[in-house]
Design a protein around this motif. Sequence first.
Motif, PDB file in Angstrom:
ATOM      1  N   ALA A 103       0.831  -1.198   0.000  1.00 47.91           N
ATOM      2  CA  ALA A 103       0.000   0.000   0.000  1.00 47.91           C
ATOM      3  C   ALA A 103       0.866   1.249   0.000  1.00 47.91           C
ATOM      4  N   THR A 104       0.405   2.258  -0.726  1.00 47.31           N
ATOM      5  CA  THR A 104       1.054   3.563  -0.767  1.00 47.31           C
ATOM      6  C   THR A 104       0.051   4.621  -0.329  1.00 47.31           C
ATOM      7  N   VAL A 105       0.497   5.491   0.568  1.00 48.97           N
ATOM      8  CA  VAL A 105      -0.330   6.606   1.024  1.00 48.97           C
ATOM      9  C   VAL A 105       0.432   7.902   0.749  1.00 48.97           C
ATOM     10  N   SER A 106      -0.246   8.839   0.096  1.00 48.69           N
ATOM     11  CA  SER A 106       0.306  10.168  -0.176  1.00 48.69           C
ATOM     12  C   SER A 106      -0.536  11.201   0.554  1.00 48.69           C
ATOM     13  N   VAL A 107       0.145  12.156   1.179  1.00 47.06           N
ATOM     14  CA  VAL A 107      -0.501  13.158   2.026  1.00 47.06           C
ATOM     15  C   VAL A 107      -0.065  14.547   1.590  1.00 47.06           C
ATOM     16  N   ASP A 108      -1.024  15.457   1.544  1.00 46.85           N
ATOM     17  CA  ASP A 108      -0.744  16.888   1.433  1.00 46.85           C
ATOM     18  C   ASP A 108      -1.567  17.573   2.514  1.00 46.85           C
ATOM     19  N   ILE A 109      -0.903  18.110   3.511  1.00 51.13           N
ATOM     20  CA  ILE A 109      -1.612  18.823   4.575  1.00 51.13           C
ATOM     21  C   ILE A 109      -1.839  20.244   4.073  1.00 51.13           C
ATOM     22  N   SER A 110      -2.824  20.369   3.217  1.00 46.98           N
ATOM     23  CA  SER A 110      -3.042  21.561   2.407  1.00 46.98           C
ATOM     24  C   SER A 110      -4.149  22.451   2.934  1.00 46.98           C
ATOM     25  N   GLY A 111      -4.991  21.922   3.802  1.00 47.34           N
ATOM     26  CA  GLY A 111      -6.213  22.623   4.168  1.00 47.34           C
ATOM     27  C   GLY A 111      -7.358  22.300   3.223  1.00 47.34           C
ATOM     28  N   ARG A 112      -7.066  21.567   2.152  1.00 45.85           N
ATOM     29  CA  ARG A 112      -8.092  21.172   1.183  1.00 45.85           C
ATOM     30  C   ARG A 112      -8.379  19.683   1.360  1.00 45.85           C
ATOM     31  N   PRO A 113      -9.493  19.346   1.985  1.00 41.26           N
ATOM     32  CA  PRO A 113      -9.790  17.934   2.217  1.00 41.26           C
ATOM     33  C   PRO A 113     -10.180  17.215   0.937  1.00 41.26           C
ATOM     34  N   TYR A 114      -9.563  16.068   0.726  1.00 44.86           N
ATOM     35  CA  TYR A 114      -9.908  15.234  -0.419  1.00 44.86           C
ATOM     36  C   TYR A 114      -9.414  13.820  -0.141  1.00 44.86           C
ATOM     37  N   LEU A 115     -10.225  12.849  -0.488  1.00 41.22           N
ATOM     38  CA  LEU A 115      -9.815  11.457  -0.326  1.00 41.22           C
ATOM     39  C   LEU A 115      -9.928  10.734  -1.661  1.00 41.22           C
ATOM     40  N   VAL A 116      -8.839  10.090  -2.044  1.00 35.73           N
ATOM     41  CA  VAL A 116      -8.853   9.101  -3.117  1.00 35.73           C
ATOM     42  C   VAL A 116      -8.557   7.774  -2.444  1.00 35.73           C
ATOM     43  N   PHE A 117      -9.459   6.817  -2.598  1.00 33.24           N
ATOM     44  CA  PHE A 117      -9.322   5.528  -1.910  1.00 33.24           C
ATOM     45  C   PHE A 117      -9.409   4.417  -2.949  1.00 33.24           C
ATOM     46  N   ASN A 118      -8.248   3.944  -3.366  1.00 33.50           N
ATOM     47  CA  ASN A 118      -8.179   2.855  -4.337  1.00 33.50           C
ATOM     48  C   ASN A 118      -7.774   1.575  -3.610  1.00 33.50           C
ATOM     49  N   ALA A 119      -8.743   0.957  -2.973  1.00 37.20           N
ATOM     50  CA  ALA A 119      -8.514  -0.291  -2.252  1.00 37.20           C
ATOM     51  C   ALA A 119      -9.837  -1.037  -2.184  1.00 37.20           C
ATOM     52  N   GLU A 120      -9.780  -2.306  -2.427  1.00 37.68           N
ATOM     53  CA  GLU A 120     -10.999  -3.112  -2.391  1.00 37.68           C
ATOM     54  C   GLU A 120     -10.926  -4.106  -1.238  1.00 37.68           C
ATOM     55  N   LEU A 132     -15.701   0.098   6.355  1.00 37.09           N
ATOM     56  CA  LEU A 132     -15.528   1.239   7.246  1.00 37.09           C
ATOM     57  C   LEU A 132     -14.118   1.832   7.191  1.00 37.09           C
ATOM     58  N   ILE A 133     -13.174   1.119   6.585  1.00 29.89           N
ATOM     59  CA  ILE A 133     -11.824   1.672   6.446  1.00 29.89           C
ATOM     60  C   ILE A 133     -11.878   2.954   5.621  1.00 29.89           C
ATOM     61  N   GLU A 134     -12.594   2.924   4.511  1.00 26.78           N
ATOM     62  CA  GLU A 134     -12.732   4.119   3.684  1.00 26.78           C
ATOM     63  C   GLU A 134     -13.455   5.228   4.438  1.00 26.78           C
ATOM     64  N   GLU A 135     -14.495   4.875   5.193  1.00 30.35           N
ATOM     65  CA  GLU A 135     -15.238   5.884   5.961  1.00 30.35           C
ATOM     66  C   GLU A 135     -14.344   6.555   6.998  1.00 30.35           C
ATOM     67  N   PHE A 136     -13.494   5.781   7.645  1.00 29.01           N
ATOM     68  CA  PHE A 136     -12.575   6.339   8.636  1.00 29.01           C
ATOM     69  C   PHE A 136     -11.656   7.370   7.998  1.00 29.01           C
ATOM     70  N   PHE A 137     -11.015   6.988   6.899  1.00 30.36           N
ATOM     71  CA  PHE A 137     -10.058   7.897   6.271  1.00 30.36           C
ATOM     72  C   PHE A 137     -10.744   9.097   5.629  1.00 30.36           C
ATOM     73  N   ARG A 138     -11.970   8.939   5.142  1.00 31.77           N
ATOM     74  CA  ARG A 138     -12.707  10.085   4.609  1.00 31.77           C
ATOM     75  C   ARG A 138     -12.939  11.117   5.721  1.00 31.77           C
ATOM     76  N   ALA A 139     -13.313  10.635   6.902  1.00 31.96           N
ATOM     77  CA  ALA A 139     -13.547  11.545   8.030  1.00 31.96           C
ATOM     78  C   ALA A 139     -12.256  12.237   8.465  1.00 31.96           C
ATOM     79  N   VAL A 140     -11.162  11.497   8.542  1.00 33.55           N
ATOM     80  CA  VAL A 140      -9.873  12.093   8.927  1.00 33.55           C
ATOM     81  C   VAL A 140      -9.480  13.173   7.924  1.00 33.55           C
ATOM     82  N   ALA A 141      -9.571  12.858   6.636  1.00 28.38           N
ATOM     83  CA  ALA A 141      -9.185  13.816   5.597  1.00 28.38           C
ATOM     84  C   ALA A 141     -10.068  15.060   5.639  1.00 28.38           C
ATOM     85  N   THR A 142     -11.383  14.851   5.759  1.00 30.12           N
ATOM     86  CA  THR A 142     -12.328  15.961   5.734  1.00 30.12           C
ATOM     87  C   THR A 142     -12.113  16.901   6.909  1.00 30.12           C
TER      88      THR A 142
END
Length: 192
Positions: A103-120, A132-142
């Motif tokens: 798995a690769t995770v890329s982060v930009d602490i930009s103030g602009r929330p966005y989630l791309v979740f390419n995992a099945e 719920l993994i996607e839901e967790f990370f969507r909430a963190v990002a947002t």
Amino acid sequence: MRQSKIERNTKETQIALSLNLDGTRQNCIDTGIGFLDHMLELVSCHSDFDLSIKCVGDLKVDGHHSVEDIGIVLGKAILECLGDKKGIQRYSTFTIPMDESLATVSVDISGRPYLVFNAEFEGKIGDFDTELIEEFFRAVATYGGITLHINLQYGENNHHKAEAIFKAFAHAMKEATKIVCDYIPSSKGMLE
């Protein structure tokens, strides 16, 4: 000090969370969901963040409210810890192998929330619904104001796939929040 303490109480969950970005991997996690506890302990361990979470949720319904609300509170705590974001590295990409999974995770602490979740994922890990993994990370990002790209290149075992993602997230956040300069890393002069 880059620390935050947040309490959030709703009809569905009661959460108390404390976060120290400049910690020593100390953690005390009790979400009522064993697998989520394990993943959040890994986040603390691999980011060097101190993290304490106590959640009492409506698990008789399912884990959705607890997982999403913990993500909300963690995102808010990250945002609060970073303040104006002066000096942070801001960007990071990290790849983690976990047995057959990568798995690769890329982060930009930009103030602009966005989630791309390419995992099945399919099914459950213990009592944990993998959707719920996607839901967790969507909430963190947002709620953390984070642009977050999660790419699972491959994997077969759900536990290994999830663990690779959470560990890669931890390492990416460790690097992105690191203090490396004395200015706000943006051509705009602000990150919000």
